[in-house]
Each structure stands twice: as structure tokens, then as C-alpha cells.
Scaffold this active site. Structure first.
Site, PDB file in Angstrom:
ATOM      1  N   ASN A  25     -12.220  -0.609  -1.423  1.00 29.55           N
ATOM      2  CA  ASN A  25     -11.533  -1.545  -0.123  1.00 29.55           C
ATOM      3  C   ASN A  25     -12.433  -1.043   1.231  1.00 29.55           C
ATOM      4  O   ASN A  25     -12.564  -0.063   1.168  1.00 29.55           O
ATOM      5  CB  ASN A  25     -10.172  -0.660   0.076  1.00 29.55           C
ATOM      6  CG  ASN A  25      -9.416  -1.222   1.283  1.00 29.55           C
ATOM      7  OD1 ASN A  25      -8.993  -2.294   1.350  1.00 29.55           O
ATOM      8  ND2 ASN A  25      -9.484  -0.317   2.261  1.00 29.55           N
ATOM      9  N   GLU A  26     -12.865  -1.992   1.989  1.00 31.82           N
ATOM     10  CA  GLU A  26     -13.496  -1.846   2.985  1.00 31.82           C
ATOM     11  C   GLU A  26     -14.279  -0.621   3.306  1.00 31.82           C
ATOM     12  O   GLU A  26     -14.565   0.061   4.008  1.00 31.82           O
ATOM     13  CB  GLU A  26     -12.304  -1.533   4.191  1.00 31.82           C
ATOM     14  CG  GLU A  26     -11.302  -2.847   4.295  1.00 31.82           C
ATOM     15  CD  GLU A  26     -10.377  -2.696   5.792  1.00 31.82           C
ATOM     16  OE1 GLU A  26     -10.253  -1.493   6.221  1.00 31.82           O
ATOM     17  OE2 GLU A  26      -9.795  -3.530   6.155  1.00 31.82           O
TER      18      GLU A  26
ATOM     19  N   GLN B  59       1.427  -6.475   5.448  1.00 32.54           N
ATOM     20  CA  GLN B  59       1.736  -6.331   4.120  1.00 32.54           C
ATOM     21  C   GLN B  59       2.959  -6.789   3.795  1.00 32.54           C
ATOM     22  O   GLN B  59       3.429  -7.802   4.585  1.00 32.54           O
ATOM     23  CB  GLN B  59       1.497  -4.642   3.781  1.00 32.54           C
ATOM     24  CG  GLN B  59       0.242  -4.031   4.237  1.00 32.54           C
ATOM     25  CD  GLN B  59       0.072  -2.598   3.757  1.00 32.54           C
ATOM     26  OE1 GLN B  59       0.925  -2.117   3.187  1.00 32.54           O
ATOM     27  NE2 GLN B  59      -0.956  -2.022   4.238  1.00 32.54           N
TER      28      GLN B  59
ATOM     29  N   TYR C 142      -7.326  -8.621  11.295  1.00 32.53           N
ATOM     30  CA  TYR C 142      -5.819  -8.428  11.840  1.00 32.53           C
ATOM     31  C   TYR C 142      -6.224  -9.050  13.571  1.00 32.53           C
ATOM     32  O   TYR C 142      -7.369  -8.828  14.172  1.00 32.53           O
ATOM     33  CB  TYR C 142      -5.621  -6.854  12.127  1.00 32.53           C
ATOM     34  CG  TYR C 142      -5.236  -6.353  10.625  1.00 32.53           C
ATOM     35  CD1 TYR C 142      -4.085  -6.821  10.036  1.00 32.53           C
ATOM     36  CD2 TYR C 142      -6.182  -5.853   9.731  1.00 32.53           C
ATOM     37  CE1 TYR C 142      -3.774  -6.315   8.831  1.00 32.53           C
ATOM     38  CE2 TYR C 142      -6.120  -5.382   8.479  1.00 32.53           C
ATOM     39  CZ  TYR C 142      -4.661  -5.665   8.013  1.00 32.53           C
ATOM     40  OH  TYR C 142      -4.277  -5.338   6.765  1.00 32.53           O
TER      41      TYR C 142
ATOM     42  N   GLU D 216      -6.403  -9.276   3.079  1.00 36.48           N
ATOM     43  CA  GLU D 216      -5.686  -8.371   4.180  1.00 36.48           C
ATOM     44  C   GLU D 216      -5.616  -9.495   5.559  1.00 36.48           C
ATOM     45  O   GLU D 216      -6.775  -9.650   5.971  1.00 36.48           O
ATOM     46  CB  GLU D 216      -6.192  -7.367   4.682  1.00 36.48           C
ATOM     47  CG  GLU D 216      -5.935  -6.116   3.723  1.00 36.48           C
ATOM     48  CD  GLU D 216      -6.212  -4.699   3.983  1.00 36.48           C
ATOM     49  OE1 GLU D 216      -5.941  -4.536   5.167  1.00 36.48           O
ATOM     50  OE2 GLU D 216      -6.794  -3.955   3.329  1.00 36.48           O
TER      51      GLU D 216
ATOM     52  N   GLU E 109       0.878  -1.167  -0.117  1.00 32.90           N
ATOM     53  CA  GLU E 109       0.181  -0.010   0.018  1.00 32.90           C
ATOM     54  C   GLU E 109       0.899   1.161  -0.106  1.00 32.90           C
ATOM     55  O   GLU E 109       2.069   1.315   0.772  1.00 32.90           O
ATOM     56  CB  GLU E 109      -0.869  -0.127   1.389  1.00 32.90           C
ATOM     57  CG  GLU E 109      -1.686   1.124   1.261  1.00 32.90           C
ATOM     58  CD  GLU E 109      -3.031   1.156   2.503  1.00 32.90           C
ATOM     59  OE1 GLU E 109      -2.912  -0.049   3.027  1.00 32.90           O
ATOM     60  OE2 GLU E 109      -3.651   2.122   2.501  1.00 32.90           O
TER      61      GLU E 109
ATOM     62  N   ASN F  50      -6.745   1.506   2.724  1.00 33.58           N
ATOM     63  CA  ASN F  50      -7.475   2.749   2.700  1.00 33.58           C
ATOM     64  C   ASN F  50      -6.949   3.784   2.008  1.00 33.58           C
ATOM     65  O   ASN F  50      -7.736   4.773   1.264  1.00 33.58           O
ATOM     66  CB  ASN F  50      -7.071   3.381   4.255  1.00 33.58           C
ATOM     67  CG  ASN F  50      -7.865   2.295   5.237  1.00 33.58           C
ATOM     68  OD1 ASN F  50      -8.723   1.350   5.003  1.00 33.58           O
ATOM     69  ND2 ASN F  50      -7.290   2.303   6.649  1.00 33.58           N
TER      70      ASN F  50
END
Ligand code: AHR
Length: 547
Positions: A207-208, A388, A279, A331, A62, A107
Site C-alpha cells: 500500500n502506498e 472507506q 482524496y 482509494e 481498514e 497504511n
């Protein structure tokens, strides 16, 4: 979003997952049963879960902190090549053989203008990046990423801006990347020196987008409609694209699973995969700071996968569709220390130090557990990205003079190296230990019996080589494992290595890079029944030749 059907209520309506959860038999659904004594695994070549899609071992880069700038791209460094790419970092990633890398966010992508990052570098604007409050110079953009992917031998997985961006500009991005010539955006790419199209096959539709933290977050149905519209337009360019819709960003949001259902009700027919993110951390609220509970967290990942699967299957059934969606766990990692305050706020700096999590032995063991979970769910999870890759919650960390392998590098690299071919459907018996719900955050609270030993295996029919990946969650004692081979018999142990140590909190530094590294383990005698002793708190890989 309508919350008329509550989250758990909705889940309870779902067949397989709901029933399994209610009966507490979810361990059985992943092939485990409890038994005292040595752990036993029946390894039967004829029982195949799936062909292993290597994209299961993908990663993520990212525009965040030092991931891109100074991580992979550092034109001022003596370690950089003529394109400004760090040679040492590229060498590590090429050596790992990472099959697919997601880019540019995260993000970040929800505020990204891809046009800012293409064309002559001198004309690219420096902008204020709002996801991480950093300066983005745009000196590395899509074309540089594609060049870098070719250098490290990986496939690009590109994300689109569904936050501040329109469907029109998302499809223009696809046209820029992939259309051969003769159209507005393809000619622009060609004018930038890229005559041939990039051929990007797989795309993340945002994304999200369920996250309140996300730029441009929208309700599920609005997102689902935008995904449907964008996907339809993309398929005019190429009906064969693999398109991933945003699923829930975590299991904690109040919209968990309801989001997924509503999104898929809108766009099921136009997409191929649904994303999951998670996460994990060893914290007071998640685990009560208990390593025993922490090392069971990959079973929470198993459970999240089962829940997402159940929603996909529910929509498939409701639509009478013949199409089965796959999952993209794009992720996943341990991330809990560098997660607040200065660690997530770039304060308008260029390439600030953000999310620079330092990984220890227990994190690496759990990452091994996550790999096992992904492998045993490979019939449904086709793509997954360790989040990542460099500097930001990453297995690799750079400084001015070199690159360091953090502890989590090792379980990831051994899976990449040895797990190939087909994933076998093991039957595992293991002694268990209890974990308790009291005092833990609801979504991680469980009363359950956790197997001490977690095992997965692959078999490559091309060369007859097998790989067995084993986590021993017992913090105090070694655990004996008996592998009973059916159909095929191992003839030679090609490699047997374990990651372990006396200090679960030990980590690598540039000064001491070898504190947490795998060491050779006494290999068992090859044969149809093989017994080996897994050290306490360890992750072990065995690579075998079979008859
Ligand atoms: O990987 C770090 C961040 O975590 C990503 O930008 C975002 O998608 C997730 O919340």
C-alpha cells in the site's frame, strides 16, 4: 529513485496524454465539447466503451479507528449476531450490493502481522498499531473478514504487508488463504477451523509504498523488484491471480509518475493492475474554497487516470509486450476535514474516533462526479474502492443504537443499484464555466472550461434497461438536458431521482437523517428524444426500460 527524467518532462514524452494536455483538449478525449444552450447527449447503444466490471463500485475497510471495531464487529452490542458482526451494518452493505472490499489497509497493512489475527482468539496478541497509533486486539482478522464478506455478499481484495513484511510472509499468507491442504500454511488454516480455502483472487502488493508516511517506504526500483519477486512466487500457487502493484499515492508527491514508470520497468510482466489513490477537498489551497471549482474535481480524477494510463502504455510499448495493464483506483473519496491532529492520532486507544469526516451535500455531488469519471473510464479502470465504508471517511456511520447514511451514501447506492451491463460511449455537448489556476496548489491549478453537465450512461443488454447518471455543476440555475437515443428507444422511466438542496453545506445526523437524501424528480416523457431539467447543484439518476 532516479529523477533524471523530470516528472512533467516525462509526461510530455508520453504520447496521448502529453499531447492532449499540451493542446488543452483533454475534455474532448472524454467525449465533451462546449456548446451554448441545453446540454445534449447522444446515447448510442452501438457505441460501447466497455463491459461494466462491477468491481468499479468496490469499497475499503481498514483496521483504523472505528471501521472494524464497533463499525462492523462489535460482539458486545445487542445489534451483533452470534459472530459479533453488526447486523444493521451488514444489512446496509448487503443492501448496497458492494461487489468487492479491500482489506485490511491502507497504511495499517504495512505493519500488519497477519499471523497475529488468526487462530484461537484468546491467544491473539494486542499490539501497538503504528500507522494510527492505536491498540489492535486482533480479535477480527482474515478469517473473520472472509466470514463477514460471505455474510454481506462481497468479494475480498486482500492487501499484503510490503512495509515491515517479507516476500516470504506475503506468499505464506496467500498459501494460508488459498491452498487446499497438505502444506504448512494451508494446514494451519485448517487447524483454525477453515477446512476449505478462501479462494481470494485479487491481491494488492502493498500500500502506498511511495509515501514518506508509509511504514517501510522504499525507492521505486526496490519496490518494483520486491513486487516482481512476490508475484512470481504467488504465481507458483496460482498463475491466475490478479495482482495490483502500488502506483503513485497522489498527484502531489514529487515522484508522481516517475515512481510508476520505475516500478513498472521492474515488474510489468508479473502484475495485472496498477493502483491509483486520491482524496479531494474544498480547501483554500485546492479550490480557493470555491464550490464551482470543487465540483470540477472529478475531472482531475479523469486526468490522473489518463496520466497513469499513459505510463502503463509507455512501458507496454517499451517492453513490446502484448499485455495491457488495467488500473485499480483503490482509494478515492473526499477527505480534508478530519485529516490532521487528533483526527489521525489514536493515542494508543482501542477503536478511537479517527478520520470521522462528516459529509455534506456538495461532497455528495462531487462523489457523484467521481462515479461518473470511474464509469466513463471503465475501459481501463477495472477496480475502484470508495475509501472507506464504515465510520472512517465513510458513507455509513454507527453509534450504539444504529447506523446513519451520510450524504455520500446516495450517489454510491444509486450507481450500485442501476448502473449495469455496458458503459456507453456518449458524445456530450454542454455549456461551460471557467475555472482559474491563480492561487491554487500546482497540481490542482487549471485554467479550463468545465462543462456544467456531466453525464454517463449504461445499458444492460440482458434486460434492455438503461441508467443515466447526471451531475449539474451549475450552482444557481437548472440546466436542461436533451438525451438523443440512437438504436434503442426508452419506453418507460422506471425511476428518476435527484439529490439536491438549497444548502450545499447541509449534512445528515442521527437526529436529522433525512436532510440530504434523493427525492423523486418529474420524469421526462420516454422516447427517442427526452428533455429533462436538472435542478441546480444536483446529481440525478434515471433508470429506463428500452425497446
Ligand atoms: O484511507 C485512509 C488512508 O489514506 C489509508 O490508510 C492510506 O492508504 C491513505 O493514505
Amino acid at each position: 529513485m532516479s529523477l533524471t527524467v523530470g516528472r512533467r518532462q516525462f509526461l510530455e514524452q508520453l504520447g496521448r496524454s502529453g499531447a492532449a494536455l499540451a493542446a488543452g483538449s483533454w475534455l474532448a478525449s472524454i467525449g465533451y465539447s462546449a456548446a451554448a444552450g441545453p446540454a445534449r447527449a447522444i446515447v448510442n447503444q452501438a457505441r460501447v466503451r466497455s463491459e461494466l466490471d462491477r468491481r468499479l463500485f468496490g469499497s475499503f475497510l481498514e483496521h483504523l479507528g472505528r471501521a472494524v471495531y464497533t463499525g462492523v464487529y462489535d460482539p458486545g452490542s445487542p445489534l451483533a449476531d452470534a459472530n459479533g458482526f453488526r447486523r444493521d451494518v451488514a444489512g446496509q452493505i448487503k443492501g448496497l450490493g458492494v461487489p468487492i472490499i479491500r482489506y485490511p489497509g491502507g497504511n495499517f497493512v504495512s505493519g500488519y502481522h497477519w499471523l497475529d489475527g488468526v487462530g484461537p482468539r484468546a491467544g491473539r496478541p494486542t499490539v501497538l498499531e503504528r500507522a494510527w497509533n492505536s491498540l489492535e486486539t486482533n480479535q477480527f482478522g482474515t478469517n473473520e473478514f472472509i466470514d463477514w464478506c460471505r455474510l454481506v455478499g462481497t468479494e475480498p481484495l486482500l492487501g499484503m504487508n510490503f512495509g515491515t513484511g517479507s516476500a516470504e510472509m506475503a506468499v505464506a499468507y496467500v498459501e494460508y488463504c488459498n491452498v487446499d491442504r497438505g502444506t504448512k500454511w494451508s494446514e494451519l488454516r485448517r487447524s483454525h477451523g477453515y477446512d476449505r480455502p478462501h479462494g481470494v483472487r485479487t491481491w494488492c502488493l502493498g500500500n502506498e509504498m511511495d509515501g514518506p508516511w508509509q511504514m517501510g517506504t522504499i525507492p521505486a526500483r526496490d519496490y518494483g523488484r520486491k513486487a516482481r519477486d512476490t508475484a512470481r512466487q504467488m504465481r507458483v500457487l496460482d498463475p491466475g491471480y490478479q495482482l495490483i502493484a502500488c502506483g503513485s499515492s497522489n498527484t502531489i508527491l514529487p515522484t508522481y509518475l516517475v515512481w510508476d514508470r520505475e516500478v513498472l520497468e521492474e515488474c510489468y510482466d508479473q502484475v495485472d493492475g496498477l493502483s491509483l489513490h486520491a482524496y479531494y477537498g474544498n480547501t483554500q489551497t485546492l479550490t480557493g474554497n470555491s464550490t464551482a471549482r470543487y465540483l470540477a474535481m472529478n475531472l482531475d480524477m479523469d486526468r490522473q487516470i489518463a496520466e497513469a494510463e499513459a505510463v502503463c502504455d509507455y512501458i507496454q510499448a517499451m517492453r513490446r509486450s502484448s499485455k495491457r495493464l488495467w488500473l485499480s483506483f483503490d482509494e478515492w473519496n473526499v477527505w480534508y476535514r478530519a485529516r490532521n491532529g487528533a483526527a489521525v492520532n489514536g493515542n494508543r486507544a482501542f477503536a478511537p474516533k479517527l478520520l470521522e469526516e462528516v459529509y455534506n451535500l456538495e461532497d455528495a455531488l462531487l462523489v457523484g462526479g467521481f462515479i461518473n469519471t470511474l464509469v466513463r473510464n471503465s475501459d481501463r479502470v477495472r477496480v475502484a474502492c470508495l475509501a472507506q465504508l464504515v465510520n472512517v471517511i465513510a458513507p455509513l456511520v454507527t453509534n450504539d443504537t444504529g447506523v446513519l447514511r451520510q450524504s455520500i451514501f446516495y450517489p454510491y447506492s444509486c450507481a450500485l443499484k442501476y448502473a449495469r451491463g455496458r458503459v456507453l460511449d456518449l458524445r456530450v455537448e454542454s455549456d461551460t464555466y471557467p475555472i482559474r489556476a491563480t492561487g491554487l496548489q500546482a497540481d490542482f491549478a487549471r485554467n479550463a472550461d468545465v462543462p456544467f453537465v456531466d453525464i454517463v450512461a449504461t445499458m444492460n443488454p440482458g434486460n434492455g434497461e438503461a441508467c443515466v447518471l447526471m451531475l449539474n455543476r451549475d450552482l444557481d440555475a437548472e440546466r436542461e438536458v436533451i438525451l438523443n437515443w440512437r438504436e434503442t428507444t426508452p419506453t418507460r422511466v422506471l425511476a428518476c431521482e435527484t439529490l439536491t438542496g438549497s444548502d450545499l453545506k447541509a449534512f445528515n445526523t442521527f437526529e436529522q437523517p433525512q436532510r440530504v437524501v434523493p427525492r423523486p424528480l418529474e420524469p421526462p416523457k420516454p422516447g427517442s428524444q427526452m428533455a429533462l431539467k436538472l435542478p441546480p447543484r444536483s446529481y440525478t439518476v434515471m433508470h429506463l426500460a428500452t425497446s
